[in-house]
Design a protein around this motif. Structure first.
Motif, PDB file in Angstrom:
ATOM      1  N   UNK A 134       2.979  -9.631   9.260  1.00 62.35           N
ATOM      2  CA  UNK A 134       3.853  -8.566   9.731  1.00 62.35           C
ATOM      3  C   UNK A 134       3.564  -7.327   8.904  1.00 62.35           C
ATOM      4  N   UNK A 135       3.303  -6.212   9.562  1.00 66.65           N
ATOM      5  CA  UNK A 135       3.073  -4.943   8.881  1.00 66.65           C
ATOM      6  C   UNK A 135       4.303  -4.052   9.049  1.00 66.65           C
ATOM      7  N   UNK A 136       4.823  -3.567   7.933  1.00 71.29           N
ATOM      8  CA  UNK A 136       6.035  -2.757   7.957  1.00 71.29           C
ATOM      9  C   UNK A 136       5.734  -1.373   7.388  1.00 71.29           C
ATOM     10  N   UNK A 137       5.916  -0.311   8.175  1.00 68.86           N
ATOM     11  CA  UNK A 137       5.690   1.035   7.633  1.00 68.86           C
ATOM     12  C   UNK A 137       6.673   1.335   6.506  1.00 68.86           C
ATOM     13  N   UNK A 138       6.181   2.014   5.487  1.00 65.67           N
ATOM     14  CA  UNK A 138       7.018   2.410   4.358  1.00 65.67           C
ATOM     15  C   UNK A 138       7.210   3.916   4.409  1.00 65.67           C
ATOM     16  N   UNK A 139       8.463   4.355   4.507  1.00 67.01           N
ATOM     17  CA  UNK A 139       8.793   5.774   4.596  1.00 67.01           C
ATOM     18  C   UNK A 139      10.008   6.063   3.728  1.00 67.01           C
ATOM     19  N   UNK A 140      10.281   7.348   3.545  1.00 71.38           N
ATOM     20  CA  UNK A 140      11.514   7.719   2.837  1.00 71.38           C
ATOM     21  C   UNK A 140      12.734   7.245   3.613  1.00 71.38           C
ATOM     22  N   UNK A 141      12.634   7.229   4.928  1.00 73.56           N
ATOM     23  CA  UNK A 141      13.737   6.757   5.758  1.00 73.56           C
ATOM     24  C   UNK A 141      14.030   5.285   5.472  1.00 73.56           C
ATOM     25  N   UNK A 142      12.989   4.481   5.368  1.00 72.95           N
ATOM     26  CA  UNK A 142      13.170   3.046   5.118  1.00 72.95           C
ATOM     27  C   UNK A 142      13.760   2.783   3.746  1.00 72.95           C
ATOM     28  N   UNK A 143      13.449   3.631   2.769  1.00 71.79           N
ATOM     29  CA  UNK A 143      13.911   3.396   1.400  1.00 71.79           C
ATOM     30  C   UNK A 143      15.423   3.440   1.270  1.00 71.79           C
ATOM     31  N   UNK A 144      16.108   4.115   2.177  1.00 69.59           N
ATOM     32  CA  UNK A 144      17.566   4.192   2.117  1.00 69.59           C
ATOM     33  C   UNK A 144      18.260   3.338   3.152  1.00 69.59           C
ATOM     34  N   UNK A 145      17.563   2.338   3.692  1.00 74.49           N
ATOM     35  CA  UNK A 145      18.096   1.545   4.800  1.00 74.49           C
ATOM     36  C   UNK A 145      19.136   0.521   4.344  1.00 74.49           C
ATOM     37  N   UNK A 146      19.930   0.048   5.301  1.00 71.36           N
ATOM     38  CA  UNK A 146      21.003  -0.903   5.000  1.00 71.36           C
ATOM     39  C   UNK A 146      21.152  -1.921   6.129  1.00 71.36           C
ATOM     40  N   UNK A 147      21.687  -3.096   5.766  1.00 68.53           N
ATOM     41  CA  UNK A 147      21.955  -4.154   6.748  1.00 68.53           C
ATOM     42  C   UNK A 147      23.374  -4.666   6.554  1.00 68.53           C
ATOM     43  N   UNK A 148      24.079  -4.812   7.644  1.00 67.36           N
ATOM     44  CA  UNK A 148      25.448  -5.336   7.613  1.00 67.36           C
ATOM     45  C   UNK A 148      25.561  -6.473   8.611  1.00 67.36           C
ATOM     46  N   UNK A 149      26.062  -7.613   8.145  1.00 60.32           N
ATOM     47  CA  UNK A 149      26.209  -8.804   8.988  1.00 60.32           C
ATOM     48  C   UNK A 149      27.665  -9.243   8.998  1.00 60.32           C
ATOM     49  N   UNK A 183       0.862  -1.178   0.000  1.00 57.12           N
ATOM     50  CA  UNK A 183       0.000   0.000   0.000  1.00 57.12           C
ATOM     51  C   UNK A 183       0.898   1.228   0.000  1.00 57.12           C
ATOM     52  N   UNK A 184       0.287   2.397   0.027  1.00 52.83           N
ATOM     53  CA  UNK A 184       1.088   3.620   0.036  1.00 52.83           C
ATOM     54  C   UNK A 184       1.888   3.781   1.323  1.00 52.83           C
ATOM     55  N   UNK A 185       1.346   3.296   2.425  1.00 56.83           N
ATOM     56  CA  UNK A 185       1.960   3.564   3.727  1.00 56.83           C
ATOM     57  C   UNK A 185       2.662   2.370   4.355  1.00 56.83           C
ATOM     58  N   UNK A 186       2.424   1.159   3.824  1.00 54.27           N
ATOM     59  CA  UNK A 186       3.042   0.002   4.457  1.00 54.27           C
ATOM     60  C   UNK A 186       3.107  -1.168   3.487  1.00 54.27           C
ATOM     61  N   UNK A 187       3.901  -2.157   3.885  1.00 51.71           N
ATOM     62  CA  UNK A 187       3.943  -3.440   3.192  1.00 51.71           C
ATOM     63  C   UNK A 187       3.521  -4.508   4.183  1.00 51.71           C
TER      64      UNK A 187
END
Length: 326
Positions: free
Chosen positions: A213-228, A61-65
Motif C-alpha cells: 500500500x502506498x500512502x502519499x505524505x503531505x502536510x494535510x495528512x500530518x494533522x489527520x485524525x480518526x474517531x471511532x 520517502x519524502x513523498x510517501x510511505x
C-alpha cells in the motif's frame, strides 16, 4: 484441503499462479478467514501460505510511505514515521480489533476481511453476498449494524475495516500482483458498491495478491485524525467512524478529506460534506452544514435510523477538535 508454504523470496509469482485456481485462497494471519471456514461460510480446496513472502515492512520517502501487505497491524500502528506523518492511519489501526489480533493480522488481510452482517455469517440464512439470488433478510430484518448510504436492494451490509476508512481519506493506492503482472489500484476504486452483484466486493481478480500500500505524505495528512464510535471500548467494530484530513488558514477551511465507516458497504468518502466545508470558516454553522450534506441521501432502515444523527455528531466532534487546536 492442502496447504502450500513458500520460504524463498522469489516465489511470489508461483503463489499467484497457484491462486488462479478458483478453489484456492491466500492465508496469512488467518484471523478472519479461519473463522469463516470453521463456520461454513467459506470453503476452499487449497490454502496458500504467504507468510514467508518478502512483503512486510515500512519504507519512508519524502513523498510517501510504502507499507508491505504482510506487515502486522500493530507494527505499522506503532511505527514512528506512521505516527508522525500519518496519525489517522496509526489511530485507525489501534482502534481496530484487540491487541492480540493486531499482532497477528496483516494489512492485506485487514483490507479483505468480510462483513460482520449476522445474516452473511450464518450459513443457514439466505444472503445475496454469500449466495447470489437467495435474498437479503437485513432489508426488513435486524439491521441495526447496516448501511444508511450506498446500499442497494440486494445488500446493505457494511464494510468492517477501520484501516480502509483511513486509507480512503488518505488517497492511498493498493499495489497488487497477478498473472497479468503488477498493477496499482486507487483506494477509491478498490471496493465495489453492491448494486446487483454484492458477492463482488473488490476490484481484485482471481488469484491477485495484494503486495503493498502506498500512502502519499503531505502536510494535510500530518494533522489527520480518526474517531471511532462503538458499543464497547475494545475488540468491537465501528457503529460509525470518521477519518478527517483538514487544512486551515486561520479560521477558513482550505482543504478537506472525509471518509466514514460503519454507514456504507464500502468506506464512504463524502464529497458533499467536504464541499460544505471548503472555503468557509470552521464554525458551528459550517460544521452543521457539513453534517447535513453528509446524510442528504441517507436511507435508514427500521433499526438503524439512529446512525443518521450519530454520524453527524461524530463528524461534529472530530471537526471541533480541529477548530480547538488550530
Amino acid at each position: 484441503m492442502d496447504a502450500f508454504a513458500y520460504t524463498r523470496a522469489d516465489r511470489s509469482e508461483r503463489a499467484v499462479r497457484l491462486a488462479a485456481d478458483p478453489g484456492a485462497r491466500y492465508i496469512a494471519g488467518g484471523t478472519d478467514l479461519l473463522n469463516l471456514m470453521k463456520d461454513g461460510v467459506q470453503r476452499h480446496d487449497h490454502l496458500i501460505d504467504i507468510n514467508a513472502l518478502p512483503l512486510a515492512g515500512v519504507r519512508e520517502t519524502n513523498s510517501r510511505i510504502e507499507l508491505g501487505a504482510m506487515s502486522r497491524m500493530s507494527d505499522v500502528a506503532l511505527h514512528q514515521a506512521v505516527r508522525r506523518r500519518l496519525p489517522v492511519l496509526s489511530q485507525a489501526l489501534l482502534a481496530g480489533a484487540s491487541p492480540q489480533v493486531r499482532n497477528m493480522a496483516t494489512l492485506g488481510g485487514n483490507l479483505l476481511q468480510r462483513t460482520r452482517c449476522w445474516y452473511f455469517r450464518d450459513p443457514t440464512m439466505p444472503c445475496n453476498k454469500r449466495e447470489p439470488g437467495s435474498g437479503c433478510p437485513a432489508l426488513a430484518g435486524q439491521n441495526r449494524w447496516h448501511a444508511i448510504v450506498g446500499g442497494s436492494g440486494q445488500c446493505i451490509a457494511v464494510h468492517p475495516s477501520d484501516l480502509a476508512v483511513a486509507l480512503t481519506a488518505l488517497d492511498a493506492t493498493v499495489r497488487t500482483l497477478s498473472a497479468e503482472g503488477p498493477r496499482a489500484i486507487p483506494m477509491a476504486d478498490f471496493y465495489l458498491s453492491p448494486g446487483d452483484t454484492p458477492h463482488l466486493e473488490t476490484a481484485l481478480r482471481q488469484g491477485e495478491l495484494i503486495t503493498g500500500i502506498d500512502v502519499p505524505v503531505t502536510d494535510l495528512a500530518a494533522g489527520s485524525r480518526y474517531l471511532k464510535v462503538r458499543d464497547r471500548a475494545t475488540f468491537e467494530f465501528a457503529v460509525v467512524s470518521v477519518a478527517a484530513l483538514i487544512r486551515l488558514r486561520g479560521d477558513e477551511v482550505r482543504e478537506a478529506r472525509l471518509a466514514f465507516g460503519g454507514i456504507a458497504p464500502r468506506p464512504w468518502r463524502s464529497a458533499e460534506a467536504e464541499q460544505a466545508l471548503v472555503g468557509r470558516p470552521l464554525n458551528a454553522a459550517t460544521i452543521k452544514a457539513a453534517g447535513e450534506a453528509l446524510v442528504v441521501d441517507a436511507q435508514p432502515r427500521e433499526h438503524n435510523a439512529f446512525k443518521v444523527p450519530l454520524v453527524q455528531r461524530a463528524l461534529s466532534d472530530i471537526l471541533d477538535q480541529f477548530r480547538r487546536n488550530r
